[in-house]
Design an enzyme around this catalytic site. Structure first.
Site, PDB file in Angstrom:
ATOM      1  CG  ASN A 159      71.383  43.243  55.216  1.00 40.31           C
ATOM      2  OD1 ASN A 159      71.339  42.962  56.455  1.00 40.31           O
ATOM      3  ND2 ASN A 159      73.020  42.385  54.448  1.00 40.31           N
ATOM      4  CG  ASP A 191      72.096  40.433  58.521  1.00 41.22           C
ATOM      5  OD1 ASP A 191      71.217  39.975  58.743  1.00 41.22           O
ATOM      6  OD2 ASP A 191      72.905  40.530  58.343  1.00 41.22           O
ATOM      7  CG  HIS A 192      72.986  46.626  61.388  1.00 42.91           C
ATOM      8  ND1 HIS A 192      73.739  45.855  61.341  1.00 42.91           N
ATOM      9  CD2 HIS A 192      73.816  47.162  59.435  1.00 42.91           C
ATOM     10  CE1 HIS A 192      75.223  45.501  60.496  1.00 42.91           C
ATOM     11  NE2 HIS A 192      74.862  46.497  59.493  1.00 42.91           N
ATOM     12  NE  ARG A 223      69.024  47.744  77.427  1.00 46.39           N
ATOM     13  CZ  ARG A 223      68.309  48.786  77.860  1.00 46.39           C
ATOM     14  NH1 ARG A 223      66.865  48.664  78.242  1.00 46.39           N
ATOM     15  NH2 ARG A 223      68.779  50.023  77.825  1.00 46.39           N
ATOM     16  CG  HIS A 251      74.992  36.635  57.063  1.00 53.48           C
ATOM     17  ND1 HIS A 251      75.923  37.594  56.926  1.00 53.48           N
ATOM     18  CD2 HIS A 251      75.470  35.451  57.108  1.00 53.48           C
ATOM     19  CE1 HIS A 251      77.188  36.868  56.974  1.00 53.48           C
ATOM     20  NE2 HIS A 251      76.752  35.406  57.065  1.00 53.48           N
ATOM     21  NE  ARG A 302      78.646  37.330  60.842  1.00 50.03           N
ATOM     22  CZ  ARG A 302      79.666  38.464  60.608  1.00 50.03           C
ATOM     23  NH1 ARG A 302      79.627  38.683  59.640  1.00 50.03           N
ATOM     24  NH2 ARG A 302      80.665  37.719  60.313  1.00 50.03           N
ATOM     25  NE  ARG A 317      78.900  39.081  64.024  1.00 51.78           N
ATOM     26  CZ  ARG A 317      80.197  39.155  63.377  1.00 51.78           C
ATOM     27  NH1 ARG A 317      80.206  40.744  63.251  1.00 51.78           N
ATOM     28  NH2 ARG A 317      80.970  38.743  63.673  1.00 51.78           N
ATOM     29  CD  GLU A 372      74.119  38.800  52.935  1.00 51.31           C
ATOM     30  OE1 GLU A 372      74.948  38.481  53.755  1.00 51.31           O
ATOM     31  OE2 GLU A 372      73.441  39.413  52.121  1.00 51.31           O
ATOM     32  CB  THR A 382      80.392  43.665  58.080  1.00 52.76           C
ATOM     33  OG1 THR A 382      79.839  43.781  56.910  1.00 52.76           O
ATOM     34  CG2 THR A 382      82.240  45.059  57.442  1.00 52.76           C
ATOM     35  CB  THR A 383      80.522  40.102  54.329  1.00 58.60           C
ATOM     36  OG1 THR A 383      79.208  39.253  55.279  1.00 58.60           O
ATOM     37  CG2 THR A 383      81.150  38.520  53.450  1.00 58.60           C
ATOM     38  CD  GLU A 399      75.651  41.008  46.920  1.00 59.88           C
ATOM     39  OE1 GLU A 399      74.508  39.814  47.272  1.00 59.88           O
ATOM     40  OE2 GLU A 399      75.366  41.265  47.788  1.00 59.88           O
ATOM     41  CG  HIS A 451      79.858  45.042  52.172  1.00 58.16           C
ATOM     42  ND1 HIS A 451      81.049  46.163  52.624  1.00 58.16           N
ATOM     43  CD2 HIS A 451      79.276  43.887  52.447  1.00 58.16           C
ATOM     44  CE1 HIS A 451      81.017  45.611  54.099  1.00 58.16           C
ATOM     45  NE2 HIS A 451      80.140  44.008  53.140  1.00 58.16           N
ATOM     46  N   GLY A 452      78.310  48.571  51.212  1.00 56.90           N
ATOM     47  CA  GLY A 452      79.305  49.407  51.330  1.00 56.90           C
ATOM     48  C   GLY A 452      77.932  50.809  50.068  1.00 56.90           C
ATOM     49  N   GLY A 467      72.549  47.663  53.539  1.00 52.27           N
ATOM     50  CA  GLY A 467      71.521  46.884  54.460  1.00 52.27           C
ATOM     51  C   GLY A 467      72.332  48.384  55.136  1.00 52.27           C
ATOM     52  CG  HIS A 468      76.221  49.859  57.928  1.00 50.89           C
ATOM     53  ND1 HIS A 468      76.137  49.306  59.544  1.00 50.89           N
ATOM     54  CD2 HIS A 468      76.341  51.691  58.197  1.00 50.89           C
ATOM     55  CE1 HIS A 468      76.514  50.414  59.892  1.00 50.89           C
ATOM     56  NE2 HIS A 468      76.681  51.643  59.298  1.00 50.89           N
TER      57      HIS A 468
HETATM   58  N1  PXP Z   1      75.288  41.302  49.944  1.00 50.95           N
HETATM   59  C1  PXP Z   1      76.354  41.117  50.915  1.00 50.95           C
HETATM   60  C2  PXP Z   1      76.573  40.058  50.424  1.00 50.95           C
HETATM   61  C3  PXP Z   1      76.430  41.282  52.133  1.00 50.95           C
HETATM   62  O1  PXP Z   1      77.423  40.820  53.370  1.00 50.95           O
HETATM   63  C4  PXP Z   1      76.353  42.486  52.836  1.00 50.95           C
HETATM   64  C5  PXP Z   1      76.347  43.175  54.501  1.00 50.95           C
HETATM   65  O2  PXP Z   1      75.928  42.043  54.569  1.00 50.95           O
HETATM   66  C6  PXP Z   1      75.689  43.218  51.664  1.00 50.95           C
HETATM   67  C7  PXP Z   1      75.087  42.799  50.782  1.00 50.95           C
HETATM   68  C8  PXP Z   1      75.337  44.469  52.602  1.00 50.95           C
HETATM   69  O3  PXP Z   1      75.938  45.660  52.670  1.00 50.95           O
HETATM   70  P1  PXP Z   1      75.676  47.241  53.537  1.00 50.95           P
HETATM   71  O4  PXP Z   1      75.831  46.617  54.717  1.00 50.95           O
HETATM   72  O5  PXP Z   1      77.539  47.229  53.863  1.00 50.95           O
HETATM   73  O6  PXP Z   1      74.854  47.963  52.897  1.00 50.95           O
END
Ligand code: PXP
Length: 245
Positions: free
Chosen positions: A7, A9-10, A18, A50, A52, A56, A77, A107-108, A158, A197-198, A219-220
């Site tokens: 992921n 997104d970040h 910026r 994602h 959104r 953002r 997403e 976050t979600t 998921e 997630h996480g 992702g994160h």
């Molecule tokens: N899966 C879904 C559906 C998510 O919404 C996210 C966060 O955007 C992730 C996975 C990834 O989560 P993380 O950034 O905590 O790894």
């Protein structure tokens, strides 16, 4: 072998920090498409982004550009909104993962309430699938949600691993057991199983025994690690942890 979806997104979060007000600046960086290509070259099996409603991080043009450049698999997403659905139907990602979306969340936060939102989810899922898009539903590991996802005809669920990732001790064991049981139920209901997630380098090994896993979306932690060692190494490290176990 369990696949890794990265992921990104970040990467867009950093650019927007910026350049939100000056998107056409020639200095706008970092570019999520460049990040996707690095992640793919490092071995990622797919790229997740994602879009959104509050834009953002990812912008519409990022998603169209990713579609042109990603050669593995693009997983979009999105919340169940008409506005983003129309964009998805133009972009035609390989997969769409429907997630709950709340403007105030960082976050979600939780899974999609498939059981409570069958009537509004069904037409969205139908339209996506009619366009050849594979649909995944991001759900908490609960029997009721799995049954609803199967009834809605999604190809994937998921499983939300956030509660597991954020707990310790006996609670953590319970959350893992819930994920294991839910993966079995989803498989038995004809659903394919992803999770995410996480997840990070400290907990990834513990989720690998969850049965029937096709893909983990992370992702994160990968983008955070990339700040120190580069994205190529961060993706390779995660793949190594996943394949070594
Ligand atoms: N899966 C879904 C559906 C998510 O919404 C996210 C966060 O955007 C992730 C996975 C990834 O989560 P993380 O950034 O905590 O790894």
């Amino acid at each position: 072998m369990i696949k890794l979806g990265v992921n990104i997104d970040h990467v867009a979060t950093l650019r927007q920090a910026r350049y939100r007000e000056t998107p056409d600046s020639p200095n706008a960086e970092p570019d999520p498409v460049a990040a996707a290509l690095v992640a793919e070259r490092a071995g990622a099996h797919g790229i997740t982004a994602h879009l959104r409603l509050d834009r953002r991080h990812m912008q519409d043009r990022d998603i169209f550009a990713l579609r042109k450049s990603v050669t593995t698999k693009l997983n979009l997403e999105m919340g169940n909104s008409g506005e983003v659905l129309e964009i998805a139907l133009k972009v035609l990602p390989d997969d769409v993962c429907l997630v709950p979306e709340n403007r105030r969340e960082v976050t979600t936060e939780g899974g999609l309430d498939c059981a409570g939102q069958m009537a509004s989810l069904r037409p969205t899922i139908d339209r996506l699938q009619e366009s050849g898009i594979v649909v995944s539903l991001f759900i908490d590991p609960e029997e009721e949600q799995i049954a609803a996802a199967a009834e809605l005809g999604a190809q994937f669920v998921e499983l939300h691993t956030g509660a597991f990732a954020n707990s310790t001790g006996g609670k953590r064991e319970d959350e893992l057991a819930r994920l294991i049981k839910s993966a079995g139920l989803a498989h038995a209901a004809g659903l394919q199983v992803n999770a995410g997630h996480g997840l990070n380098s400290g907990n990834i090994r513990d989720v690998l025994p969850i049965p029937h896993l096709v893909e983990l979306n992370i992702g994160h932690s990968i983008i955070s690690r990339a700040v120190f060692c580069g994205l190529d190494s961060a993706v390779k490290e995660m793949l190594h942890l996943m394949n070594d176990a």
